[in-house]
Scaffold this active site. Structure first.
Site, PDB file in Angstrom:
ATOM      1  N   CYS A 175      -5.134   5.936 -11.671  1.00  0.00           N
ATOM      2  CA  CYS A 175      -5.485   6.897 -12.705  1.00  0.00           C
ATOM      3  C   CYS A 175      -4.721   8.183 -12.458  1.00  0.00           C
ATOM      4  CB  CYS A 175      -6.976   7.171 -12.679  1.00  0.00           C
ATOM      5  SG  CYS A 175      -7.511   8.318 -13.944  1.00  0.00           S
ATOM      6  N   SER A 229      10.292  -0.396   7.726  1.00  0.00           N
ATOM      7  CA  SER A 229       9.696   0.909   7.971  1.00  0.00           C
ATOM      8  C   SER A 229       8.820   0.921   9.215  1.00  0.00           C
ATOM      9  CB  SER A 229       8.893   1.319   6.742  1.00  0.00           C
ATOM     10  OG  SER A 229       8.283   2.556   6.961  1.00  0.00           O
ATOM     11  N   GLN A 236       6.966  -4.451   3.937  1.00  0.00           N
ATOM     12  CA  GLN A 236       5.628  -4.993   4.193  1.00  0.00           C
ATOM     13  C   GLN A 236       5.623  -6.199   5.137  1.00  0.00           C
ATOM     14  OE1 GLN A 236       2.868  -3.633   3.657  1.00  0.00           O
ATOM     15  NE2 GLN A 236       3.301  -2.108   2.093  1.00  0.00           N
ATOM     16  N   HIS A 267       5.966   3.196   9.813  1.00  0.00           N
ATOM     17  CA  HIS A 267       4.532   3.524   9.774  1.00  0.00           C
ATOM     18  C   HIS A 267       3.651   2.398   9.241  1.00  0.00           C
ATOM     19  CE1 HIS A 267       3.687   4.663   5.444  1.00  0.00           C
ATOM     20  NE2 HIS A 267       4.998   4.495   5.425  1.00  0.00           N
ATOM     21  N   GLY A 296      11.130   4.004   4.011  1.00  0.00           N
ATOM     22  CA  GLY A 296      11.480   2.795   3.263  1.00  0.00           C
ATOM     23  C   GLY A 296      12.151   3.116   1.947  1.00  0.00           C
ATOM     24  N   THR A 297      11.680   4.167   1.287  1.00  0.00           N
ATOM     25  CA  THR A 297      12.260   4.563   0.001  1.00  0.00           C
ATOM     26  C   THR A 297      13.740   4.912   0.157  1.00  0.00           C
ATOM     27  OG1 THR A 297      10.160   5.284  -0.927  1.00  0.00           O
ATOM     28  CG2 THR A 297      12.149   6.307  -1.837  1.00  0.00           C
ATOM     29  N   THR A 303      20.957  14.840  11.019  1.00  0.00           N
ATOM     30  CA  THR A 303      20.515  14.659  12.404  1.00  0.00           C
ATOM     31  C   THR A 303      19.379  13.648  12.452  1.00  0.00           C
ATOM     32  OG1 THR A 303      21.157  16.895  12.967  1.00  0.00           O
ATOM     33  CG2 THR A 303      19.524  15.867  14.401  1.00  0.00           C
TER      34      THR A 303
END
Lengths: 385, 134
Positions: A324, A198, A178, A200, A72-73, A236
């Site tokens: 964090c 995406s 999403q 996954h 997705g990125t 590829t």
């Protein structure tokens, strides 16, 4: 041994067994390079094109409008930098609660001389289409708004934004990572020119994603190399991944509608149970215009991570709303943009449901979560004073 | 994040958690980076910590470090607590991931502050007593 309950489906999902079975031949007997012209290559090419066909069919678009990427990125980077690169300069409109793949790409383009408007959102996380209209400038080259936010699940009015974009002749990119395979997407009705999606997140393998590029959309490639993917994306193709992605989409096309209804009911029951048993808890995001399986809650006077750790020890996987890193806890930028007060935002927890979750799973979480929050609050000076 | 079994045990079963009303010294420390807050209460008899309680808002490691810190403080001469180090807290947890060292820092800071508070109060009360004799 504790029961194990996975409630982090917006992060990733288990690969469907039918998807694994479809992929297996492409690691061995059909291992060829799809660009090769011999039989080995042709076999791999056939698998690749079946995957493309399955996805194009699901989106009701032409096969040549679907290209594959590594995630997705990359799809977001390619869509935004690709359009920006074709124009050379100009103004981009996005929102403050986009995924980092969009936000940081826009920030990078700012450093390269492009102008970017980051639209605010309301308390429910919704972008106001009127804000989009008012942000448009003569040099606006792209509008990029996510379909649904991964943290709070709020669904954006992409149809209204798309209508504005179309009226003004501005390309419209939607990050649908999403929502793809979870809720309907009508590219023509929504006026979408570019769509990132995406594998996954919908029970397909990691490392593969897609980008829909409407015909005649002007864009350039962002990496140089071979002639793959109609010269849009050199490299590829991940053949086994694409085969699995196609299979995952085919399964979603038969399961999606019923699953959305089931998950919405399960999520609502989960929230009703939490809000009845735990005081000082709030729901984040739009109450109804929301992804079916997404529940984001803030527990006041408790830190997100301590809840995540406590649930983890009970076999339950959820994600923290605050992150964090190196001793710095940052409240979620999405919650901050929505105006959630800091003392609440620090206690944000996201639970995202999926196809394997049952009523019994939710019953179990409702059994272990309230005493955990109560125990953590009993330790907290903030709750006492 | 990989946490030691000792840390997990302290998180699941915190020792000496709670408030103490009739304490002889109290100290707080916060870690600005993340808003973590630990507060320690000491009950002192003959210069030694006879009882200790803590209240903590923070992530799992900070809660665990508070519990481990309370065990380190119990029974010790208060003067020794003035130099209680982060390293001692970390060791009592069988280690902390690099991203969570603040947990030991905030707890060691709170215990040292509580010890200083006790000693300052004792000094003030002995000065007051000395004053009455004059």
């Amino acid at each position: 041994m504790n029961r194990r309950v996975y409630l982090d489906h917006n992060a990733s999902t288990p690969v469907h067994p039918e998807v694994v079975a479809a992929m297996l031949p492409y690691f061995g007997e059909c291992f060829g390079n799809p660009s090769s012209i011999h039989a080995f290559g042709r076999e791999a090419r056939e698998g690749l094109e079946i995957g493309r066909e399955q996805i194009a069919c699901f989106l009701r678009v032409g096969k040549e409008e679907v290209i594959f990427t590594s995630g997705g990125t990359e799809s977001d980077n390619l869509a935004i930098k690709g359009v920006a690169g074709a124009r050379g300069a100009g103004h981009i409109i996005t929102s403050q609660i986009e995924h980092h793949a969009v936000l940081r790409t826009c920030q990078f383009l700012e450093s390269q001389g492009f102008a970017v408007t980051y639209l605010p959102v309301g308390g429910d996380g919704v972008v106001d289409p009127d804000d989009v209209r008012w942000a448009i400038r003569p040099d606006t080259i792209l509008i990029t708004i996510m379909h649904a936010n991964s943290e709070v699940g709020t669904i954006q009015p992409v149809e209204a934004v798309g209508a504005i974009a179309r009226e003004r002749g501005i390309p419209f990119h939607v990050d649908a990572v999403q929502t793809f395979g979870k809720i309907p997407i009508d590219l023509d009705a929504f006026g979408i020119d570019l769509l990132s999606f995406s594998s996954h997140k919908i029970y397909g393998p990691k490392g593969v994603a897609g980008l829909y590029i409407r015909k005649r959309t002007k864009m350039v490639a962002i990496q140089q190399g071979g002639e793959h993917e109609r010269r849009r994306r050199a490299g590829t193709e991940n053949v086994s991944g694409i085969v699995g992605f196609g299979k995952a989409v085919e399964i979603r096309s038969r399961e999606m509608d019923a699953e959305a209804v089931r998950l919405t009911a399960l999520r609502n029951r989960f929230w009703a149970g939490v809000s009845a048993r735990v005081p000082e808890v709030r729901l984040n995001g739009h109450p109804t215009r929301r992804l079916p399986g997404t529940l984001n809650m803030c527990f006041r006077h408790v830190e997100s991570e301590s809840i995540v750790l406590g649930l983890d020890l009970k076999g339950v996987g959820v994600s923290a709303g605050s992150a964090c890193t190196s001793g710095n806890v940052e409240p979620s930028y999405v919650l901050v943009a929505m105006g959630v007060p800091l003392d609440w935002a620090m206690g944000a927890v996201r639970a995202t449901l999926g196809r394997d979750n049952s009523d019994a799973d939710i019953d179990y979480v409702l059994e272990v979560l309230p005493p955990l929050v109560e125990r953590l609050r009993s330790l907290s000076p903030a709750a006492v004073s | 994040m990989n946490y030691s079994e000792t840390l997990i045990n302290h998180f699941r079963h915190p020792r000496n958690a709670g408030m103490m009303r009739d304490h002889d010294g109290v100290g707080e420390a916060t870690f600005d980076g993340c808003g973590d807050l630990a507060r320690f209460y000491l009950k002192v008899i003959d210069g030694r910590v006879a009882d200790v309680r803590f209240q903590t808002y923070g992530c799992g490691p900070t809660i665990a470090a508070s519990s481990a810190g309370s065990e380190l403080a119990a029974g010790r001469p208060v003067a020794e607590l003035l130099t209680l180090s982060e390293a001692e807290i970390t060791a009592a947890l069988d280690g902390l991931p690099a991203e969570r060292v603040h947990a030991a820092r905030v707890v060691a800071g709170a215990i040292r502050t509580a010890a200083r508070d006790y000693l300052a109060r004792r000094e003030r009360s002995s000065e007051a007593k000395a004053g009455r004799h004059v």
